[in-house]
Design an enzyme around this catalytic site. Sequence first.
Site, short mmCIF file in Angstrom:
data_model
loop_
_atom_site.label_atom_id
_atom_site.label_comp_id
_atom_site.label_asym_id
_atom_site.label_seq_id
_atom_site.Cartn_x
_atom_site.Cartn_y
_atom_site.Cartn_z
N HIS A 142 0.76 -0.91 0.72
CA HIS A 142 -0.18 0.13 -0.13
C HIS A 142 1.09 1.08 -0.56
CE1 HIS A 142 -2.84 3.02 1.49
NE2 HIS A 142 -4.04 2.41 0.63
N GLU B 288 -4.69 2.37 -7.02
CA GLU B 288 -4.56 2.83 -6.15
C GLU B 288 -3.63 4.23 -6.01
OE1 GLU B 288 -6.81 0.25 -2.58
OE2 GLU B 288 -4.35 1.79 -2.41
N GLY C 217 -7.10 8.82 1.78
CA GLY C 217 -7.59 10.27 2.36
C GLY C 217 -8.15 11.02 1.93
N SER D 88 -10.39 6.54 -2.12
CA SER D 88 -12.12 7.28 -2.14
C SER D 88 -13.28 7.37 -3.01
CB SER D 88 -11.82 9.04 -2.41
OG SER D 88 -10.56 9.81 -1.78
#
Length: 248
Positions: free
Chosen positions: A95, A163, A169, A205
């Site tokens: 990640h 991502e 975030g 998101s």
Amino acid sequence: MARRIRVGTSWKMNKTRAEAAAWCDALLAAPRIDGVDLFVMPPFTALALVADRLRPAGVAVGAQDVHWEDAGAWTGAISALQAKDCGATMAEIGHSERRRWFGETDETVAAKTAAALRHGLTPLVCVGETAAERDAGAADAVLDRQARAALAAGPAGVALAYEPVWAIGVGAASADPAYARARIAELRETAARVGAAAPVLYGGSVDEATCAAFIADAGADGVFVGRAALDARRFHEIARLCAAAAAV
Ligand code: 13P
């Protein structure tokens, strides 16, 4: 026939065990959704609890990271063997928060992916460009490099999550589905070049308003949700909307 899609969430560093149990109970109380494979990545502290509650209902559970070694003097780390022992069947690897704050590199991602595969865990490897890389026109080169590193560990059995770092975030907005579609297509080509048919999810998101477009318009094989899924009812609703988008 409707595509079978995946909808999952990482809780990141959120939830006590009591909060994790309440989340599981809320999900289990909601109607079952056809056509979707659900998965949850809780923190290590809740891994066994969540696996015990959700796996009987067919919800997969994964660790948010695993070490590349099975055991040894690696203070603070958790191995794929230990995650599996707690009931994990998946492992999130690479990640961008781990790449940014914990020194994750393509090399460690490859080694961790190999460890997950060695123990029969499905690695979900996160790849994504930063805003600066996007603005420099380097997004596809970055994705190609990151995905190749992960797929080198074993072309079969690896799943990818696209991502974009700039879409993740608080304060960020999800990627435009057309932009995501192009990146996802590139990732599929990268996988095909090494003989892999990796599913590609979208994360960044995702919420109730945006999720369907990533299935219907961006062609993602699923979505990977962060903060919008900290509430189990919202996670369920996102899964329901994605299933409906995949069914048309
Ligand atoms: P947010 O949905 O909170 O942007 O997080 C996405 C993510 O990082 C999933 O791995």
